[in-house]
Design an enzyme around this catalytic site. Structure first.
Site, PDB file in Angstrom:
ATOM      1  N   LYS A 112       0.729  -5.172  10.473  1.00  0.00           N
ATOM      2  CA  LYS A 112       0.112  -6.495  10.426  1.00  0.00           C
ATOM      3  C   LYS A 112       0.159  -7.094   9.021  1.00  0.00           C
ATOM      4  CE  LYS A 112      -1.525  -6.246  14.755  1.00  0.00           C
ATOM      5  NZ  LYS A 112      -1.106  -4.904  15.208  1.00  0.00           N
TER       6      LYS A 112
HETATM    7  C1  LIG Z   1      -0.694  -4.484  16.430  1.00  0.00           C
HETATM    8  C2  LIG Z   1      -0.032  -3.196  16.500  1.00  0.00           C
HETATM    9  C3  LIG Z   1       0.914  -2.922  17.499  1.00  0.00           C
HETATM   10  C4  LIG Z   1       1.262  -3.906  18.578  1.00  0.00           C
HETATM   11  O1  LIG Z   1       1.943  -5.023  18.081  1.00  0.00           O
HETATM   12  P1  LIG Z   1       2.008  -6.377  18.939  1.00  0.00           P
HETATM   13  O2  LIG Z   1       2.662  -7.356  18.067  1.00  0.00           O
HETATM   14  O3  LIG Z   1       0.579  -6.738  19.252  1.00  0.00           O
HETATM   15  O4  LIG Z   1       2.775  -6.063  20.177  1.00  0.00           O
HETATM   16  C5  LIG Z   1       1.541  -1.685  17.458  1.00  0.00           C
HETATM   17  N1  LIG Z   1       1.226  -0.757  16.527  1.00  0.00           N
HETATM   18  C6  LIG Z   1       0.316  -0.994  15.574  1.00  0.00           C
HETATM   19  C7  LIG Z   1       0.010   0.077  14.600  1.00  0.00           C
HETATM   20  C8  LIG Z   1      -0.336  -2.210  15.517  1.00  0.00           C
HETATM   21  O5  LIG Z   1      -1.235  -2.434  14.560  1.00  0.00           O
END
Ligand SMILES: *Cc1c(COP(=O)(O)O)cnc(C)c1O
Length: 495
Positions: A112
């Site tokens: 993120k």
């Molecule tokens: C948010 C997240 C995901 C999923 O990603 P999306 O874009 O919501 O599909 C997968 N792994 C981790 C560690 C995340 O923080």
């Protein structure tokens, strides 16, 4: 050429990128999508000689067309700096016949950070460009990682406040500790008694509450979103797919133009949607492999064309993927419906009413780029162990879901294209699950003892993000019921 954005549900007015970023969600409850998907205007050869920041500029300028060159470069410079513990920002590591794209070298050690390091800058730039005088209130629902990354990105950013709702019993201990120790005068963190979908639905409801909006406007506030429904989250995520391809080309691992597959551990469908856009922009990607955990609503959708959230919500060892309503899928639905907002709006209305919809045979054809599968918690744990035993490389639970799904894909499809597995979190963020996967004897140990042990056996230094929370005091100790989220907002803003 300018790119405008319109709502997936058909509101008439099209907006510029900066307006879409400021608003987050469109007024009709839809998500902003580009009216046209631009094509990369640099060759792959040229990309293979660029660093991350240059790549970011060349990709983002195509979609954020109302930002000037100076504005965009300024945002990029502020975002992708020494907050990341490697100059490469998103390095590739080879292990067991695949390339792991490590997107966890930012401040909160999850992917993120890739988008949330830049979103605050895109947003404050957008506010200045659009003469917004109000204070921007970021309201975020998190399954664990978005919350901390958004808090870290927005903390003490002038002209903004940030409020995060997380499922009180639905995140890892380290994720929770990361959030509740967040500093910054403009931050607030609230645990709700409910799951991630409750938090997300609650936030969406607050966004579209006209009474609350007018009360906020009176006091000089307006809402925006740092969730992946914001197009300002998606656009920066396209960059690392281009960068990954370019690194492989640079290292001579692929020929110019050769197609690669990507495997994405998926929850809200934001990350994989960015890969889909990268492909539409001309990046040679073959299959988009969508990996789910036991909450396999997307696997079922991709195999049957029926999306059905009416099922038990399962708490797993990959909590950031514990999602039954994948918000960003709406953007894909809109595109496979031939960019038809009416068709999409009808399906979304059905989803809201019945929790289910089925796409037409015609629309299903648009899903052929995707392959879906899932890994159970046991398969995920087994994959962490076998990968480590075979190569010494230790991955987190989310990445392990992707890695396990890739094994199933190879087995089933016999497609041996060069493959990039998106590594979305550092194993240190999910230490307990990772260590227990290696040896159940670790289960009895205390969290930080496990952190030390993980560092020892993997030979990777403990990231700053973990060292910090070891001793940090809890600054946020607020919980609420899922129907009290509005009161929590009013309390934070003094309404
Ligand atoms: C948010 C997240 C995901 C999923 O990603 P999306 O874009 O919501 O599909 C997968 N792994 C981790 C560690 C995340 O923080």
């Amino acid at each position: 050429m300018d790119i405008f954005y319109r709502s997936t549900r058909g509101s008439e007015r099209r907006v510029r990128a900066s307006e879409a970023i400021l608003q987050g969600l469109a007024e009709d409850g839809g998500l902003y999508v580009p009216e046209r998907i631009p094509v990369l205007d640099k060759t792959l050869e040229e990309f293979s000689r660029m660093d991350y920041r240059q790549t970011a500029y060349e990709v983002m300028k195509l979609l954020l067309t109302d930002y000037t060159r100076e504005e965009l470069q300024d945002c990029i410079r502020k975002a992708y700096d020494d907050k990341f513990d490697t100059d490469r920002i998103a390095p590739l590591k080879e292990a067991d016949g695949a390339y792991y794209l490590e997107l966890f070298h930012g401040r909160t050690i999850a992917f993120k950070d890739m988008a949330l390091s830049i979103l605050p800058h895109l947003m404050t730039t957008a506010a200045a460009k659009n003469h917004v005088k109000q204070e921007i209130v970021i309201l975020t629902a998190t399954s664990g990682d978005t919350g901390k990354a958004a808090l870290a990105g927005f903390a003490d950013v002038e002209g903004t406040r940030i409020m995060v709702f997380y499922p009180k019993n639905g995140v890892s201990p380290i994720q929770e500790k990361q959030m509740v120790t967040q500093q910054g005068k403009n931050t607030r963190v609230v645990g709700i008694y409910g799951n991630f979908d409750d938090a997300q639905t609650g936030v969406k409801r607050l966004f579209s509450d006209p009474a609350l909006a007018s009360c906020m406007a009176e006091k000089g506030f307006c809402f925006s979103s740092a969730n992946s429904i914001n197009i300002g989250r998606l656009v920066p995520q396209i960059v690392y797919y281009v960068y990954a391809y370019a690194q492989l080309l640079h290292a001579g691992r692929i020929q110019n133009g050769q197609k690669i597959n990507v495997v994405v551990p998926t929850g809200n469908f934001g990350n994989i949607l960015a890969a889909y856009y990268a492909k539409k922009m001309g990046l040679p990607i073959g299959r988009l492999i969508c990996a789910s955990n036991d909450n396999k609503v997307l696997y079922d959708f991709l195999t049957s064309g029926v999306y059905d959230r009416n099922r038990e919500f399962i708490l797993t060892s990959s909590p950031s993927m514990d999602i039954l309503i994948s918000s960003n899928l709406e953007r894909l639905i809109y595109h496979i419906a031939g960019d038809d907002p009416q068709k999409n709006a009808a399906l979304m209305e059905e989803l809201g009413r019945t929790g289910r919809y089925a796409v037409t045979e015609e629309m299903k054809k648009g899903l052929s780029d995707f392959y879906g599968n899932y890994a159970t918690q046991k398969e995920c744990a087994d994959r962490i162990r076998t990968l480590y035993e075979k190569t010494g490389y230790l991955v987190d639970t989310h990445t392990a879901v992707a890695s396990a799904v890739y094994e199933k894909f190879r087995e089933e499809i016999k497609d041996d294209a060069v493959t990039v597995i998106v590594s979305t979190a550092s194993p240190f963020k999910f230490t307990r699950s990772v260590m227990s996967a290696l040896d159940p004897a670790y289960e009895s140990k205390e969290d930080f003892a496990l952190v030390d042990e993980l560092s020892r056996i993997s030979g990777v230094a403990i990231p700053g993000a973990i060292r910090e929370i070891r001793t940090a005091p809890v600054l946020h100790d607020i919980q609420c019921e899922k129907d009290q989220m509005e009161d929590a907002v009013r309390d934070f803003l003094g309404l």
